[in-house]
Design a protein around this motif. Sequence first.
Motif, mmCIF file in Angstrom:
data_model
loop_
_atom_site.group_PDB
_atom_site.id
_atom_site.type_symbol
_atom_site.label_atom_id
_atom_site.label_comp_id
_atom_site.label_asym_id
_atom_site.label_seq_id
_atom_site.Cartn_x
_atom_site.Cartn_y
_atom_site.Cartn_z
ATOM 1 N N ALA A 43 0.823 -1.218 0.000
ATOM 2 C CA ALA A 43 0.000 0.000 0.000
ATOM 3 C C ALA A 43 0.855 1.266 0.000
ATOM 4 O O ALA A 43 1.982 1.278 0.516
ATOM 5 C CB ALA A 43 -0.915 -0.006 1.222
ATOM 6 N N TYR A 44 0.276 2.299 -0.570
ATOM 7 C CA TYR A 44 0.930 3.611 -0.627
ATOM 8 C C TYR A 44 1.330 4.092 0.764
ATOM 9 O O TYR A 44 2.377 4.691 0.949
ATOM 10 C CB TYR A 44 -0.038 4.614 -1.286
ATOM 11 C CG TYR A 44 0.478 6.018 -1.358
ATOM 12 C CD1 TYR A 44 1.465 6.374 -2.289
ATOM 13 C CD2 TYR A 44 -0.010 7.020 -0.508
ATOM 14 C CE1 TYR A 44 1.936 7.668 -2.371
ATOM 15 C CE2 TYR A 44 0.465 8.324 -0.590
ATOM 16 C CZ TYR A 44 1.440 8.643 -1.513
ATOM 17 O OH TYR A 44 1.915 9.922 -1.593
ATOM 18 N N ASP A 45 0.461 3.787 1.743
ATOM 19 C CA ASP A 45 0.736 4.313 3.089
ATOM 20 C C ASP A 45 1.459 3.309 4.000
ATOM 21 O O ASP A 45 1.513 3.508 5.216
ATOM 22 C CB ASP A 45 -0.562 4.821 3.741
ATOM 23 C CG ASP A 45 -1.585 3.699 3.867
ATOM 24 O OD1 ASP A 45 -1.293 2.570 3.420
ATOM 25 O OD2 ASP A 45 -2.678 3.957 4.410
ATOM 26 N N HIS A 46 2.004 2.234 3.431
ATOM 27 C CA HIS A 46 2.832 1.331 4.244
ATOM 28 C C HIS A 46 3.962 2.161 4.868
ATOM 29 O O HIS A 46 4.635 2.919 4.164
ATOM 30 C CB HIS A 46 3.408 0.233 3.338
ATOM 31 C CG HIS A 46 4.118 -0.858 4.101
ATOM 32 N ND1 HIS A 46 5.280 -0.640 4.806
ATOM 33 C CD2 HIS A 46 3.830 -2.183 4.276
ATOM 34 C CE1 HIS A 46 5.681 -1.772 5.355
ATOM 35 N NE2 HIS A 46 4.814 -2.725 5.056
ATOM 36 N N PRO A 47 4.167 2.023 6.184
ATOM 37 C CA PRO A 47 5.179 2.874 6.834
ATOM 38 C C PRO A 47 6.596 2.664 6.284
ATOM 39 O O PRO A 47 7.445 3.541 6.391
ATOM 40 C CB PRO A 47 5.089 2.491 8.312
ATOM 41 C CG PRO A 47 4.330 1.203 8.349
ATOM 42 C CD PRO A 47 3.453 1.164 7.136
ATOM 43 N N SER A 106 8.092 5.326 3.418
ATOM 44 C CA SER A 106 8.840 6.546 3.758
ATOM 45 C C SER A 106 10.299 6.200 4.082
ATOM 46 O O SER A 106 11.218 6.937 3.725
ATOM 47 C CB SER A 106 8.201 7.267 4.948
ATOM 48 O OG SER A 106 6.945 7.780 4.578
ATOM 49 N N GLU A 137 5.159 15.060 -0.082
ATOM 50 C CA GLU A 137 3.755 14.720 -0.353
ATOM 51 C C GLU A 137 3.185 13.796 0.727
ATOM 52 O O GLU A 137 1.978 13.760 0.946
ATOM 53 C CB GLU A 137 3.631 14.002 -1.700
ATOM 54 C CG GLU A 137 3.291 14.938 -2.844
ATOM 55 C CD GLU A 137 3.153 14.189 -4.142
ATOM 56 O OE1 GLU A 137 2.630 13.049 -4.136
ATOM 57 O OE2 GLU A 137 3.589 14.724 -5.178
ATOM 58 N N ARG A 138 4.054 13.019 1.343
ATOM 59 C CA ARG A 138 3.621 12.133 2.421
ATOM 60 C C ARG A 138 3.671 12.835 3.776
ATOM 61 O O ARG A 138 3.462 12.191 4.810
ATOM 62 C CB ARG A 138 4.496 10.881 2.463
ATOM 63 C CG ARG A 138 4.528 10.107 1.147
ATOM 64 C CD ARG A 138 5.574 9.006 1.161
ATOM 65 N NE ARG A 138 5.220 7.939 2.073
ATOM 66 C CZ ARG A 138 4.418 6.923 1.777
ATOM 67 N NH1 ARG A 138 3.921 6.840 0.576
ATOM 68 N NH2 ARG A 138 4.148 6.007 2.659
ATOM 69 N N ASP A 140 2.924 0.174 -4.745
ATOM 70 C CA ASP A 140 1.859 1.001 -5.294
ATOM 71 C C ASP A 140 2.442 1.787 -6.477
ATOM 72 O O ASP A 140 3.572 2.283 -6.396
ATOM 73 C CB ASP A 140 1.388 1.960 -4.189
ATOM 74 C CG ASP A 140 0.316 2.909 -4.669
ATOM 75 O OD1 ASP A 140 -0.859 2.647 -4.396
ATOM 76 O OD2 ASP A 140 0.666 3.913 -5.317
ATOM 77 N N ARG A 147 2.217 4.696 -7.630
ATOM 78 C CA ARG A 147 2.750 6.030 -7.349
ATOM 79 C C ARG A 147 4.148 5.935 -6.731
ATOM 80 O O ARG A 147 5.037 6.722 -7.017
ATOM 81 C CB ARG A 147 1.828 6.790 -6.390
ATOM 82 C CG ARG A 147 0.564 7.310 -7.046
ATOM 83 C CD ARG A 147 -0.436 7.737 -5.993
ATOM 84 N NE ARG A 147 -0.939 6.600 -5.214
ATOM 85 C CZ ARG A 147 -1.786 6.702 -4.194
ATOM 86 N NH1 ARG A 147 -2.210 7.876 -3.790
ATOM 87 N NH2 ARG A 147 -2.202 5.610 -3.558
ATOM 88 N N VAL A 148 4.308 4.928 -5.850
ATOM 89 C CA VAL A 148 5.598 4.731 -5.190
ATOM 90 C C VAL A 148 6.608 4.170 -6.199
ATOM 91 O O VAL A 148 7.745 4.642 -6.313
ATOM 92 C CB VAL A 148 5.457 3.789 -3.984
ATOM 93 C CG1 VAL A 148 6.809 3.514 -3.358
ATOM 94 C CG2 VAL A 148 4.486 4.374 -2.963
ATOM 95 N N SER A 177 9.895 -1.483 9.993
ATOM 96 C CA SER A 177 8.924 -1.139 8.946
ATOM 97 C C SER A 177 9.502 -1.426 7.556
ATOM 98 O O SER A 177 8.787 -1.841 6.645
ATOM 99 C CB SER A 177 8.533 0.334 9.049
ATOM 100 O OG SER A 177 9.685 1.139 8.982
#
Lengths: 243, 243
Positions: free
Chosen positions: B31-35, B38, B91-92, B145, B147-148, B207
């Motif tokens: 997922a895009y928001d997987h920690p 970052s 952006e994150r 993802d 985007r990533v 992570s």
Amino acid sequence: MGAHSSDLSTSASPTEEPSGTGDSSEMALVAYDHPGVSDLFAVLAYGEISAFYRLAEDARMAPSMQGRVALASMAAAEMNHFETVVGALSERGVDVYTAMDPFVRALDEYHASTNPSTWMEALVKAYVGDGIAADFYREIAHTLDPRVAGIVREVLAETGHSEFVVHEVAVRVQESSQDKARLMLWGRRLLGEAITQAQHVLAQRESLTDLVIAVSGDLNGVAALFDRMQEQHSKRMRVLGLV
Amino acid sequence: MGAHSSDLSTSASPTEEPSGTGDSSEMALVAYDHPGVSDLFAVLAYGEISAFYRLAEDARMAPSMQGRVALASMAAAEMNHFETVVGALSERGVDVYTAMDPFVRALDEYHASTNPSTWMEALVKAYVGDGIAADFYREIAHTLDPRVAGIVREVLAETGHSEFVVHEVAVRVQESSQDKARLMLWGRRLLGEAITQAQHVLAQRESLTDLVIAVSGDLNGVAALFDRMQEQHSKRMRVLGLV
């Protein structure tokens, strides 16, 4: 050699066209194939390379990661501009390495004679040294053939990395009047050394001298050009709080 | 961290999707928001900064202006990629400096333990070191993802500055079997140190480990990933004539 302050570009507007070039109904342009143009690109090219390595070297003094990154970004912008000039020289059938050779010594001597000993000196040099070069090219760009002027302006385009420098220096200068006094002298020295080395280059390269005289109209025009560069330098020192 | 050889990208094609991720009808994307994302961007970011300074430093050994320029251009490409990653982190809502901090030590140690002592070692490191990083990111990009993955691929895009390196090394290796033997060992050491530091990073950042396992399917998948990286490294050594 990015330009660092948009208000400095006003002196390059066509309304301030130096007198003495009005020998045709149009603006008298320096021809695309003037031999000085390749020299001009070659000085720009080696200017970018030498600035790249000086910025990378000076970044060792950075007290923070932000400082290291700011100087690295400025250095990278120099190399991007270098690629532009290489392209322009290659279109003229000129090999960049051969063309740069006559200018290596003067630029290396400029950097050797203005070796920063503190992080603040490094920042002021990054900002002011670039600005001096940008002023010179902007001064002459408007009388160059549009294809040549376009390259020069692209290479000197605002890179947006100087805000960090302005902020860091302005803060320090407000905190310490001793640092302020030192950095004011340092700024003066940067301008002096740049002019000294520019004169060496001009004395050595007839085609480049021809070009600068053609751009300025006559020798009085050249003197006026250096005067305007001095004024722009003072404006830049003011931006840093060094007045 | 530019990618240097287009034939290396084949291992990242979706047809070689690691087993174990087939727990949905579609390809299982991280997922895009997987920690860990970052963290991934942060390692990339500091990787670019540290590579910039190592290339600028190693260029001192260059025997020619061409060599200095080649390394400066590679260094500048690192900084351009850094800007991309900074944008992606921002952006994150992540500050790049804070995010990079946990990875500074491992990357600095990689560079310190692989400090080139000759110009040839510097060139091989510039080429092979970048390639190892590019392989790792390419291996995992296809399960991220889009985007990533897009950011990762952009950052690892071919920069076109490595031809000089390949040519210089290949010529030298043909001339001297002693240099060839030394550089083969050197290449092996670069891979070994990179893997050592990668393991330190993974051991430290849960992570990121989660992300790599998610991408690889399971721990066997992670082992297979490192095996494929070893193969890509061998291909790269072959390109340099180091077989």
